[in-house]
Design a protein around this motif. Structure first.
Motif, PDB file in Angstrom:
ATOM      1  N   ALA A   1     -25.520 -36.098   6.542  1.00 18.38           N
ATOM      2  CA  ALA A   1     -25.613 -37.257   7.431  1.00 18.38           C
ATOM      3  C   ALA A   1     -25.368 -38.539   6.650  1.00 18.38           C
ATOM      4  O   ALA A   1     -25.382 -38.580   5.420  1.00 18.38           O
ATOM      5  CB  ALA A   1     -26.979 -37.296   8.096  1.00 18.38           C
ATOM      6  N   LYS A   2     -25.133 -39.592   7.443  1.00 13.94           N
ATOM      7  CA  LYS A   2     -24.977 -40.939   6.881  1.00 13.94           C
ATOM      8  C   LYS A   2     -26.129 -41.777   7.426  1.00 13.94           C
ATOM      9  O   LYS A   2     -26.357 -41.801   8.632  1.00 13.94           O
ATOM     10  CB  LYS A   2     -23.639 -41.552   7.288  1.00 13.94           C
ATOM     11  N   MET A   3     -26.828 -42.474   6.524  1.00 16.51           N
ATOM     12  CA  MET A   3     -28.029 -43.194   6.900  1.00 16.51           C
ATOM     13  C   MET A   3     -27.930 -44.635   6.424  1.00 16.51           C
ATOM     14  O   MET A   3     -27.445 -44.916   5.322  1.00 16.51           O
ATOM     15  CB  MET A   3     -29.260 -42.511   6.307  1.00 16.51           C
ATOM     16  N   LEU A   4     -28.413 -45.535   7.270  1.00 19.83           N
ATOM     17  CA  LEU A   4     -28.447 -46.968   6.948  1.00 19.83           C
ATOM     18  C   LEU A   4     -29.814 -47.502   7.360  1.00 19.83           C
ATOM     19  O   LEU A   4     -30.293 -47.235   8.470  1.00 19.83           O
ATOM     20  CB  LEU A   4     -27.345 -47.724   7.702  1.00 19.83           C
ATOM     21  N   MET A   5     -30.440 -48.258   6.427  1.00 19.64           N
ATOM     22  CA  MET A   5     -31.738 -48.857   6.721  1.00 19.64           C
ATOM     23  C   MET A   5     -31.624 -50.368   6.639  1.00 19.64           C
ATOM     24  O   MET A   5     -31.131 -50.916   5.648  1.00 19.64           O
ATOM     25  CB  MET A   5     -32.798 -48.361   5.735  1.00 19.64           C
ATOM     26  N   PHE A   6     -32.076 -51.017   7.723  1.00 16.20           N
ATOM     27  CA  PHE A   6     -32.230 -52.467   7.727  1.00 16.20           C
ATOM     28  C   PHE A   6     -33.680 -52.780   7.359  1.00 16.20           C
ATOM     29  O   PHE A   6     -34.610 -52.310   8.033  1.00 16.20           O
ATOM     30  CB  PHE A   6     -31.938 -53.044   9.122  1.00 16.20           C
TER      31      PHE A   6
END
Length: 671
Positions: free
Chosen positions: A630-635
């Motif tokens: 998966a590809k994950m992005l955290m703000f």
């Protein structure tokens, strides 16, 4: 007419018979003078009752009335010898050919009285007839008796003749009656036949009228057909002329057709060449699309499968102005033109005192580096431009998960959902990402791809799952419904929430209505840091399925957009009242799930054999979007206020640890 004589008083002949039957001594012993015969008959006629009148009816005969004084027939007036001769000579007329004569004879006959004697010959008185050639004197009783006996004998003969004639007439009358009945029956049959013949004649007359009308109609039609035939003949002549013209034109057209066939053959050859070229270019275009996806994925991997963006919200109206130097944004190696990737947080001198003398210590600076840092003045469209390429990876078959993390009141919900009022300028990541996906999917339809989208929206509150699309009117209406995380089916790795609403969507408007419903049902509460703090983790999932029929390709991946609950430190003062104890319980559940999220990311980064997904409902639901494929992005969202320095520092430290993790190479879910 009946021939039987009615039973009346004794007539003169009966009295005479009785006298004849009397003994001679009794007859001769009387010496009294005898009354005249005429006076005696007159007395008998006066004493005799009037005979009844009878009507005799017969078919075809008139009514005959029997009077009180019948006439004597012609036979009665004839001499005795002539009567017998006439009776013997008269033939009995019977049979159907003599019915009318017999009936007429019966009509003409008159009843004969048994009392009356035969009339004397004209010119001779009755007394003279009884006495013979001369009138006997009154004292000659014996002579008179002899005359009476002779007269009685003549009357007996006449009576026998009349009786015989009466029997014959009765027989003829019976035959006449039987014949009349037969004729009456035949008459009825003939009347019925006549009625049928009249009805048939009437029907034939109607049919004749119809046939006459039909003949007239056919004559008119014949006249019309004759006119039509004449017009057809004229048209035929015209068509023959036109046929000759068309034949001439056909020759010209055939010549042109030959030329067109030659041109068509040439065009078909060109079309075949163009089709082969089109197939080649389509294949080349598909190859370019696959290469674009590969390069796009390589670019995302170079940026990192786990990326962390930091966003600092601006100070809101009514909040104190942040002190200068609290948050700094050092420029990059290429100067201010390069997007910022670093952030420095400086602790104010008043927060830290030196050990010697208790004087304020020097300020402490904390430097952090992320994949991208958004300054307080950054717009929503700038934030989405950096995320759009990652969102498009979901169409390519890669699971994508985007988090918004930070303390309560730091702007997480604003980043994910946008501001109130529906202003397009302040729309968050969720509506912008959905609009971007539908736009790209419509463009890819020209290349043979077709996509379907299914949306769901749940929240995790105190480790309890709630469906934001099913709970109308708030969380109170959802009680009694259990939601559990289960596999979609045997052999499937996809996780779903039981009893939750999974809504197929085909346009942005449908998704916006779902977001509006979910916004009303989400659990919020007042905290010490925020008037309306999100007390639950909200998870918006968009299941994307794509297929390319020409190349027989299929891909499926979820897009998860998660707005995490606001993180806060536990405060011992919250345990004073029932409401504060509820807030304390919420804070413990939120911090526990956020800690589990950090442990899961660390375990994935360290390639540990056991990853604690099940320690939290949040990580258990998102495990397919957190793994190495998966590809994950955290703000990480922080507040610019000085009073939130400690919470901001903790959020930045947690985000920095996540940013240092490397999960692995992402793989697309393709078949």
């Amino acid at each position: 007419m009946k021939g039987n004589l009615p039973p009346k008083k004794l007539s003169l002949m009966e009295k005479g018979n009785m006298e004849l039957k009397m003994p001679p001594d009794k007859v001769s012993c009387s010496r009294l003078p005898v009354l005249g015969l005429g006076a005696k008959r007159k007395l008998d006629k006066e004493n005799a009752p009037e005979p009844k009148k009878k009507r005799i009816r017969g078919p075809g005969t008139a009514v005959t009335t029997a009077g009180s004084r019948p006439r004597v027939s012609t036979v009665a007036t004839m001499p005795r010898a002539k009567k017998q001769e006439a009776a013997q000579k008269a033939p009995l007329k019977t049979g159907p050919w003599h019915t009318t004569a017999a009936t007429t004879d019966v009509k003409s006959r008159k009843p004969i009285s048994a009392v009356s004697a035969p009339k004397p010959v004209s010119g001779v008185s009755p007394t003279t007839a009884r006495k013979g050639p001369s009138k006997r004197p009154a004292w000659d009783v014996k002579g008179q008796l002899c005359d009476l006996r002779k007269e009685f004998s003549a009357c007996q003969v006449q009576t026998e003749a009349l009786t015989k004639e009466n029997r014959e007439l009765k027989s003829q009358f019976g035959q006449a009656e039987q014949q009349a009945k037969t004729l009456e029956a035949e008459n009825k049959v003939l009347i019925g036949e006549l009625t049928e013949i009249r009805a048939q004649a009437k029907q034939d007359q109607l049919e004749l009228g119809k046939l006459s009308a039909r003949v007239q109609e056919q004559e008119e039609r014949l006249h019309t057909q004759e006119g039509l035939i004449q017009s057809i003949q004229e048209e035929r002549l015209h068509l023959q002329e036109e046929r000759r013209n068309l034949a001439a034109r056909l020759e010209v057209q055939e010549a042109q057709l030959q030329e067109s066939m030659a041109a068509l053959a040439k065009s078909q050859a060109e079309i075949t060449t163009q089709a082969a070229l089109l197939a080649e270019r389509t294949e080349h275009l598909h190859g370019l699309e696959m290469e674009r996806r590969y390069l796009h994925n390589q670019l995302q991997e170079l940026k990192g499968n786990i990326r962390v963006f930091c966003r600092v919200r601006p100070a809101l109206p009514g909040e104190p102005t942040p002190p200068p130097g609290l948050i700094l944004f050092p420029p990059g190696p290429n100067g201010a033109s390069e997007p910022s990737t670093r952030l420095s947080l400086t602790r104010p001198p008043e927060d830290r005192c030196s050990i010697i003398g208790g004087l304020p210590g020097p300020p402490v600076r904390y430097d952090f580096s992320f994949d991208r840092v958004f300054l307080p003045g950054s717009k929503q469209n700038e934030v989405f431009e950096e995320v759009s390429l990652l969102v498009q990876s979901a169409l390519d078959g890669y699971p994508v998960c985007i988090f918004a993390y930070g303390q309560t009141g730091s702007g997480k919900t604003f980043t994910m959902e946008g501001g109130p009022g529906g202003d397009p300028q302040v729309e968050g990541l969720i509506p912008r990402a959905v609009r971007h996906l539908f736009s790209v999917a419509r463009k890819l339809e020209a290349q043979g791809w077709s996509y379907t989208f299914v949306a769901s929206y749940v929240e995790i509150y105190n480790e309890t799952i709630r469906d934001l699309l099913a709970c109308v009117g708030g969380a109170q209406k959802c009680q009694g419904v259990e939601y559990e995380i289960r596999l979609a089916g045997p052999g499937s790795k996809e996780l779903i929430v039981t009893n939750a609403q999974y809504v197929p969507v085909s346009c942005e408007e449908e998704v916006e209505s779902l977001l509006h419903l979910a916004r009303q049902n989400r659990a919020v509460a007042r905290t010490t840091q925020n008037e309306q703090s999100s007390r639950s983790h909200s998870v918006f999932q968009l299941q994307i399925s794509g297929k390319h029929m020409g190349q027989n390709l299929h891909c499926a991946a979820p897009l998860n957009l998660v707005d995490l609950a606001g993180s806060e430190r536990l405060d011992s003062g919250l345990s004073t009242g029932p409401g504060d104890r509820e807030r304390l319980k919420e804070t413990q559940a939120i911090n526990s799930s956020l800690s589990t999220l950090g442990l899961v990311i660390m375990a994935l980064s360290n390639k540990e054999s056991h990853v604690p997904y099940r320690n939290s409902k949040l990580t258990y639901l998102l495990q397919n979007s957190l793994r190495g494929s998966a590809k994950m992005l955290m703000f990480v969202n922080i507040s610019p206020l000085e009073e939130n320095f400690s919470e901001s520092l903790n959020s930045l430290r947690f985000a920095s640890k996540v940013n240092q993790c490397v999960i692995g190479t992402a793989r697309a879910n393709k078949k």
